[in-house]
Design a protein around this motif. Structure first.
Motif, PDB file in Angstrom:
ATOM      1  N   ALA A 197      -4.775  -0.558   2.191  1.00  0.00           N
ATOM      2  CA  ALA A 197      -4.030   0.542   1.578  1.00  0.00           C
ATOM      3  C   ALA A 197      -2.764   0.873   2.362  1.00  0.00           C
ATOM      4  N   GLY A 198      -2.847   0.862   3.682  1.00  0.00           N
ATOM      5  CA  GLY A 198      -1.671   1.175   4.506  1.00  0.00           C
ATOM      6  C   GLY A 198      -0.540   0.186   4.314  1.00  0.00           C
ATOM      7  N   ASP A 199      -0.879  -1.101   4.177  1.00  0.00           N
ATOM      8  CA  ASP A 199       0.142  -2.126   3.938  1.00  0.00           C
ATOM      9  C   ASP A 199       0.837  -1.887   2.603  1.00  0.00           C
ATOM     10  N   LEU A 200       0.050  -1.548   1.593  1.00  0.00           N
ATOM     11  CA  LEU A 200       0.576  -1.381   0.239  1.00  0.00           C
ATOM     12  C   LEU A 200       1.362  -0.092   0.062  1.00  0.00           C
ATOM     13  N   SER A 201       1.066   0.911   0.862  1.00  0.00           N
ATOM     14  CA  SER A 201       1.800   2.177   0.749  1.00  0.00           C
ATOM     15  C   SER A 201       3.039   2.218   1.636  1.00  0.00           C
ATOM     16  N   ALA A 202       3.292   1.146   2.386  1.00  0.00           N
ATOM     17  CA  ALA A 202       4.493   1.096   3.235  1.00  0.00           C
ATOM     18  C   ALA A 202       5.738   1.205   2.357  1.00  0.00           C
ATOM     19  N   PRO A 203       6.727   1.986   2.802  1.00  0.00           N
ATOM     20  CA  PRO A 203       7.949   2.137   1.997  1.00  0.00           C
ATOM     21  C   PRO A 203       8.723   0.830   1.911  1.00  0.00           C
ATOM     22  N   MET A 204       9.455   0.671   0.842  1.00  0.00           N
ATOM     23  CA  MET A 204      10.244  -0.541   0.636  1.00  0.00           C
ATOM     24  C   MET A 204      11.257  -0.769   1.757  1.00  0.00           C
ATOM     25  N   THR A 205      11.680   0.286   2.431  1.00  0.00           N
ATOM     26  CA  THR A 205      12.625   0.129   3.529  1.00  0.00           C
ATOM     27  C   THR A 205      12.037  -0.693   4.675  1.00  0.00           C
ATOM     28  N   GLU A 206      10.701  -0.801   4.725  1.00  0.00           N
ATOM     29  CA  GLU A 206      10.034  -1.588   5.764  1.00  0.00           C
ATOM     30  C   GLU A 206       9.696  -3.002   5.300  1.00  0.00           C
ATOM     31  N   ALA A 207       9.973  -3.319   4.037  1.00  0.00           N
ATOM     32  CA  ALA A 207       9.611  -4.622   3.473  1.00  0.00           C
ATOM     33  C   ALA A 207      10.655  -5.674   3.810  1.00  0.00           C
ATOM     34  N   ASP A 208      10.187  -6.878   4.119  1.00  0.00           N
ATOM     35  CA  ASP A 208      11.062  -8.025   4.344  1.00  0.00           C
ATOM     36  C   ASP A 208      11.238  -8.734   3.009  1.00  0.00           C
ATOM     37  N   HIS A 248      16.887  -3.122  -9.901  1.00  0.00           N
ATOM     38  CA  HIS A 248      16.783  -2.451 -11.199  1.00  0.00           C
ATOM     39  C   HIS A 248      15.611  -1.468 -11.245  1.00  0.00           C
ATOM     40  N   TRP A 249      14.417  -1.911 -10.834  1.00  0.00           N
ATOM     41  CA  TRP A 249      13.206  -1.097 -10.974  1.00  0.00           C
ATOM     42  C   TRP A 249      12.988  -0.117  -9.829  1.00  0.00           C
ATOM     43  N   ARG A 250      13.582  -0.394  -8.684  1.00  0.00           N
ATOM     44  CA  ARG A 250      13.516   0.484  -7.508  1.00  0.00           C
ATOM     45  C   ARG A 250      12.092   0.903  -7.136  1.00  0.00           C
ATOM     46  N   PRO A 251      11.237  -0.069  -6.824  1.00  0.00           N
ATOM     47  CA  PRO A 251       9.883   0.311  -6.395  1.00  0.00           C
ATOM     48  C   PRO A 251       9.952   1.119  -5.105  1.00  0.00           C
ATOM     49  N   GLU A 252       9.060   2.075  -4.966  1.00  0.00           N
ATOM     50  CA  GLU A 252       9.072   2.942  -3.788  1.00  0.00           C
ATOM     51  C   GLU A 252       8.264   2.367  -2.632  1.00  0.00           C
ATOM     52  N   ALA A 253       7.209   1.631  -2.943  1.00  0.00           N
ATOM     53  CA  ALA A 253       6.314   1.112  -1.911  1.00  0.00           C
ATOM     54  C   ALA A 253       6.057  -0.377  -2.147  1.00  0.00           C
ATOM     55  N   VAL A 254       5.578  -1.045  -1.112  1.00  0.00           N
ATOM     56  CA  VAL A 254       5.289  -2.477  -1.184  1.00  0.00           C
ATOM     57  C   VAL A 254       4.288  -2.775  -2.310  1.00  0.00           C
ATOM     58  N   GLY A 255       3.289  -1.931  -2.471  1.00  0.00           N
ATOM     59  CA  GLY A 255       2.310  -2.124  -3.539  1.00  0.00           C
ATOM     60  C   GLY A 255       2.939  -2.068  -4.920  1.00  0.00           C
TER      61      GLY A 255
END
Length: 111
Positions: A71-82, A96-103
Motif C-alpha cells: 500500500a505504501g508503494d502505491l500511495s507514493a506521490p507521482m513526484t517520487e515516481a521514476d 493528460h490524466w494527471r494521476p496523483e499517486a503511483v497506484g
C-alpha cells in the motif's frame, strides 16, 4: 471468485477472493508482472479507493515471478515516481490524466 464486469478499457484485471469472513480484490496489471490488493472493488472510471498491504498468502505470486506491491508503494506521490522508462505516448497520458499517486498510474482506466 468473481471477476467484476468492467465497461471500457483498463490497465488491469481484478478478481475478488473471499474466504474466512473476509474478501480482498487482487489487481493484476495487464502488461507488467505486478499485483496489488484492495478491500474495495474497482469502480469503472474512478481511481482505486484504497490499496491495502498484501495478505500472507500473497507470497505465492512472488514465487511465480510477480512483484507484490504494498500500500505504501502505491500511495507514493507521482513526484517520487521514476518515469524515465515510459514511452512518449505513456508520458503524454500521464500529462493528460494527471494521476496523483503511483497506484493511480499503474491501475488506471485510460489504457
Amino acid at each position: 471468485m468473481d471477476e467484476p464486469a468492467f465497461a471500457g478499457v483498463c490497465s488491469f484485471h481484478a478478481v475478488t477472493v473471499a474466504g474466512r469472513g473476509a474478501s480482498l480484490v487482487v489487481l493484476c496489471h495487464d502488461h507488467l508482472p505486478v499485483v496489488a490488493f484492495t478491500d474495495t472493488p474497482p469502480v469503472p472510471g474512478r481511481p482505486m479507493a484504497r490499496f491495502v498491504d498484501p495478505p500472507a498468502w500473497a507470497g505465492s505470486f512472488g514465487t511465480v515471478g510477480f512483484r507484490v506491491l504494498h500500500a505504501g508503494d502505491l500511495s507514493a506521490p507521482m513526484t517520487e515516481a521514476d518515469l524515465s522508462e515510459l514511452a512518449k505516448a505513456e508520458l503524454a497520458q500521464v500529462r493528460h490524466w494527471r494521476p496523483e499517486a503511483v497506484g493511480d498510474l499503474l491501475f488506471n482506466w485510460w489504457d
